[in-house]
Write a protein that holds these residues in place. Structure first.
Motif, short mmCIF file in Angstrom:
data_model
loop_
_atom_site.label_atom_id
_atom_site.label_comp_id
_atom_site.label_asym_id
_atom_site.label_seq_id
_atom_site.Cartn_x
_atom_site.Cartn_y
_atom_site.Cartn_z
N ARG A 147 33.16 31.26 35.19
CA ARG A 147 32.33 31.67 34.05
C ARG A 147 33.19 31.96 32.83
NH1 ARG A 147 29.41 34.63 38.04
NH2 ARG A 147 30.42 36.54 37.42
N SER A 148 34.37 32.54 33.04
CA SER A 148 35.24 32.85 31.91
C SER A 148 35.68 31.60 31.18
CB SER A 148 36.48 33.63 32.38
OG SER A 148 36.15 34.97 32.62
N SER A 149 35.93 30.54 31.91
CA SER A 149 36.39 29.32 31.26
C SER A 149 35.26 28.54 30.59
CB SER A 149 37.11 28.43 32.27
OG SER A 149 36.22 27.98 33.26
N LEU A 150 34.02 28.82 30.97
CA LEU A 150 32.90 28.07 30.44
C LEU A 150 32.07 28.83 29.40
CD1 LEU A 150 31.62 26.48 33.77
CD2 LEU A 150 32.94 25.36 31.97
N LEU A 177 33.46 51.74 41.30
CA LEU A 177 33.97 50.48 41.83
C LEU A 177 33.78 49.34 40.83
CD1 LEU A 177 32.75 50.71 45.54
CD2 LEU A 177 35.09 51.00 44.67
N ALA A 178 32.65 49.33 40.15
CA ALA A 178 32.38 48.26 39.18
C ALA A 178 33.30 48.36 37.97
CB ALA A 178 30.91 48.29 38.75
N THR A 179 33.51 49.56 37.44
CA THR A 179 34.37 49.70 36.28
C THR A 179 35.83 49.44 36.63
OG1 THR A 179 34.44 52.12 36.55
CG2 THR A 179 32.83 51.23 34.98
N GLU A 180 36.23 49.78 37.86
CA GLU A 180 37.59 49.45 38.31
C GLU A 180 37.77 47.95 38.34
OE1 GLU A 180 40.57 47.88 40.97
OE2 GLU A 180 38.43 47.77 41.41
N ALA A 181 36.76 47.24 38.82
CA ALA A 181 36.85 45.79 38.92
C ALA A 181 37.00 45.15 37.54
CB ALA A 181 35.62 45.23 39.64
N ILE A 182 36.21 45.60 36.58
CA ILE A 182 36.32 45.04 35.22
C ILE A 182 37.71 45.29 34.66
CG2 ILE A 182 35.50 45.29 32.83
CD1 ILE A 182 33.56 43.74 34.63
N ALA A 183 38.23 46.51 34.82
CA ALA A 183 39.58 46.81 34.33
C ALA A 183 40.62 45.95 35.03
CB ALA A 183 39.88 48.30 34.53
N TYR A 184 40.48 45.78 36.32
CA TYR A 184 41.42 44.94 37.09
C TYR A 184 41.38 43.51 36.57
CZ TYR A 184 43.46 42.38 40.97
OH TYR A 184 44.23 41.53 41.72
N PRO A 215 40.55 37.25 35.96
CA PRO A 215 40.10 36.00 35.40
C PRO A 215 39.14 36.23 34.24
CG PRO A 215 38.86 36.43 37.38
CD PRO A 215 39.84 37.57 37.19
N LEU A 216 38.92 37.49 33.85
CA LEU A 216 38.01 37.80 32.74
C LEU A 216 38.74 37.59 31.44
CD1 LEU A 216 35.24 38.79 31.80
CD2 LEU A 216 36.04 41.12 32.06
N ASP A 217 38.40 36.53 30.74
CA ASP A 217 39.04 36.21 29.48
C ASP A 217 37.98 35.76 28.50
OD1 ASP A 217 40.99 35.87 27.60
OD2 ASP A 217 42.00 34.23 28.60
#
Length: 122
Positions: free
Chosen positions: A63-66, A102-109, A115-117
Motif C-alpha cells: 500500500r505504501s508503494s501504491l 499495540l497499534a501506536t507502537e506498530a505505526i511508530a515501528y 514499510p510506511l512511507d
C-alpha cells in the motif's frame, strides 16, 4: 522516522516535527514494553499480536508503494485499520487501551523501519 515525518505538511516547523517524533518514540517504547510483558506473561496473546502485525506489515508495504494519499491521511488510515484488526484478533483478551498501545507502537515501528512511507509527497 524524521525523514518520513518531515514530509508531513502539518509538521511545518522544527518544533512540531520534534514533538511528533518524540510522541512516536514514546509510543514505540511503551508498546515494546507491553510486548515484552505479553511475551513473558501471556505467550499466546503475544504470538497472536506479533502474527497480526507481521501480516498487516506485508500488506502495508504494498500500500505504501501504491498510495498517493498524503502522509497524514496514510498514518491515520493505517492506524485505524491496524487498530481494527488488533481489536478483532485480540479484543476478547485485551482492553481497548492495550490494543491502542499495540497499534501506536506498530505505526511508530513502521515509520522507523519501513514499510510506511509517503513516496507521493516527494
Amino acid at each position: 522516522m524524521r525523514a518520513k515525518l518531515s514530509k508531513l505538511k502539518a509538521l511545518n516547523t522544527s518544533k512540531k516535527l520534534e514533538e511528533h517524533e518524540r510522541k512516536h518514540l514514546k509510543a514505540y517504547l511503551e508498546g515494546r514494553g507491553l510486548l515484552t510483558s505479553l511475551q513473558q506473561n501471556h505467550a499466546t496473546i503475544y504470538e497472536a499480536a506479533v502474527k497480526a502485525k507481521r501480516g498487516f506489515e506485508k500488506l502495508l508495504e504494498a500500500r505504501s508503494s501504491l498510495s498517493g494519499d498524503p502522509g497524514e491521511k496514510r498514518i491515520l488510515d493505517e492506524l485505524t485499520a491496524f487498530s481494527t484488526q488488533i481489536e478483532g484478533h485480540l479484543g476478547k483478551f485485551l482492553d481497548p487501551e492495550t490494543t491502542a498501545i499495540l497499534a501506536t507502537e506498530a505505526i511508530a515501528y513502521w515509520l522507523m523501519h519501513c514499510p510506511l512511507d509517503f513516496p507521493g509527497n516527494d
